[in-house]
Enzyme design. Sequence first.
Site, PDB file in Angstrom:
ATOM      1  N   LYS A  88       0.833  -1.216   0.000  1.00 49.74           N
ATOM      2  CA  LYS A  88       0.000   0.000   0.000  1.00 49.74           C
ATOM      3  C   LYS A  88       0.863   1.260   0.000  1.00 49.74           C
ATOM      4  O   LYS A  88       2.024   1.252   0.409  1.00 49.74           O
ATOM      5  CB  LYS A  88      -0.946  -0.034   1.205  1.00 49.74           C
ATOM      6  CG  LYS A  88      -2.038  -1.099   1.020  1.00 49.74           C
ATOM      7  CD  LYS A  88      -3.421  -0.556   1.155  1.00 49.74           C
ATOM      8  CE  LYS A  88      -4.442  -1.516   0.566  1.00 49.74           C
ATOM      9  NZ  LYS A  88      -5.458  -1.934   1.512  1.00 49.74           N
ATOM     10  N   ARG A 112      -4.376  -9.895   3.804  1.00 51.44           N
ATOM     11  CA  ARG A 112      -4.681  -9.872   2.364  1.00 51.44           C
ATOM     12  C   ARG A 112      -3.423  -9.432   1.624  1.00 51.44           C
ATOM     13  O   ARG A 112      -2.977  -8.308   1.788  1.00 51.44           O
ATOM     14  CB  ARG A 112      -5.849  -8.903   2.137  1.00 51.44           C
ATOM     15  CG  ARG A 112      -6.372  -8.846   0.717  1.00 51.44           C
ATOM     16  CD  ARG A 112      -7.549  -7.876   0.619  1.00 51.44           C
ATOM     17  NE  ARG A 112      -8.046  -7.784  -0.734  1.00 51.44           N
ATOM     18  CZ  ARG A 112      -7.493  -7.015  -1.673  1.00 51.44           C
ATOM     19  NH1 ARG A 112      -6.451  -6.261  -1.399  1.00 51.44           N
ATOM     20  NH2 ARG A 112      -7.994  -6.987  -2.885  1.00 51.44           N
TER      21      ARG A 112
HETATM   22  N1  HH2 Z   1      -7.630  -3.218  -0.213  1.00 52.11           N
HETATM   23  C1  HH2 Z   1      -7.857  -3.212  -1.539  1.00 52.11           C
HETATM   24  C2  HH2 Z   1      -8.933  -3.925  -2.091  1.00 52.11           C
HETATM   25  N2  HH2 Z   1      -9.758  -4.644  -1.307  1.00 52.11           N
HETATM   26  N3  HH2 Z   1     -10.352  -5.425   0.838  1.00 52.11           N
HETATM   27  C3  HH2 Z   1     -10.167  -5.442   2.161  1.00 52.11           C
HETATM   28  N4  HH2 Z   1     -10.975  -6.156   2.950  1.00 52.11           N
HETATM   29  N5  HH2 Z   1      -9.133  -4.747   2.738  1.00 52.11           N
HETATM   30  C4  HH2 Z   1      -8.273  -3.999   2.012  1.00 52.11           C
HETATM   31  O1  HH2 Z   1      -7.369  -3.376   2.595  1.00 52.11           O
HETATM   32  C5  HH2 Z   1      -8.467  -3.957   0.599  1.00 52.11           C
HETATM   33  C6  HH2 Z   1      -9.536  -4.685   0.030  1.00 52.11           C
HETATM   34  C7  HH2 Z   1      -6.955  -2.409  -2.421  1.00 52.11           C
HETATM   35  O2  HH2 Z   1      -5.891  -3.147  -2.877  1.00 52.11           O
HETATM   36  P1  HH2 Z   1      -5.815  -3.915  -4.286  1.00 52.11           P
HETATM   37  O3  HH2 Z   1      -6.894  -4.918  -4.432  1.00 52.11           O
HETATM   38  O4  HH2 Z   1      -4.449  -4.468  -4.411  1.00 52.11           O
HETATM   39  O5  HH2 Z   1      -5.959  -2.772  -5.388  1.00 52.11           O
HETATM   40  P2  HH2 Z   1      -7.216  -2.192  -6.168  1.00 52.11           P
HETATM   41  O6  HH2 Z   1      -8.228  -1.715  -5.208  1.00 52.11           O
HETATM   42  O7  HH2 Z   1      -6.604  -1.071  -6.980  1.00 52.11           O
HETATM   43  O8  HH2 Z   1      -7.799  -3.275  -7.039  1.00 52.11           O
END
Ligand code: HH2
Length: 261
Positions: A203, A242
Amino acid sequence: MGILNVTPDSFSDGGMYLDPAAAVEQGLHMANEGADIIDIGGESTRPGADHVPLEEEIQRTLPVVHALAKHGLTVSIDTSKAEVARLALAAGARMVNDVTALSDPRMEYIVAEHKCDVCVMHMQGRPRTMQDNPVYQDVVSEVKAFLMERAERLRKVGVAKEKIFIDPGIGFGKTVEHNLELIRKTADFVATGFPVLLGLSRKSFIGKLLGSELQPLPAEERLEGTLIAQAYAQWAGASVLRVHDVGAARRAMKMVQALQS
Ligand code: HH2
């Protein structure tokens, strides 16, 4: 929990798994590396991200959910749309990861009906603008109060406590200092008795801390920062992490477990 974004624009793995065959291969690879859950998302929630129409999100996620569930993996659907959740659960998903914590009024009923696991996450604002100027009086107590209210809504429709994962939403409408304070206080969230899920992987707060606000360290250089923050959260009692880098996260978790025993 291994991250599998079937999106063109996710901040770290966007565009890599749009082809369902590549996504399924990555899901199987993460399971092999030790992921217990594969979290499939069809809508990016990165700061500034655009809304994805229902049909598009279904088309991106459903074939992958179906294929990985068929391989016997535990699949989570990362969505805020009750209809996507309903179809994913019917296709074999066993968890709903809702970063908007029941913003869709049908979501809690679908979760209750399927008796599946659910994660409710805190976000201040919405992705398009959430990082503009996040403000809290007391970030930990405000985030906790919000999560307890959402967990209570789930309890009221009959969802068992151990099925409700709470997540303070690192990076969702928070400054670097807010994120650090929430991670430092992981034990406060654990003390609520709900299992705690945390998404710290690569992040931007890590990039800013290890680089600078203006020149954050790029996402592919955030592994060490991720692992240390995760080890701290695991030590404090977090139940699910995650992550993008499943093999490295598994090895780090094993070390923490060994030191704790
Ligand atoms: N962070 C992201 C997406 N989903 N779900 C939960 N429960 N907690 C989190 O911290 C969280 C999440 C964001 O990360 P990522 O999926 O890598 O990226 P993007 O939102 O750009 O798809």
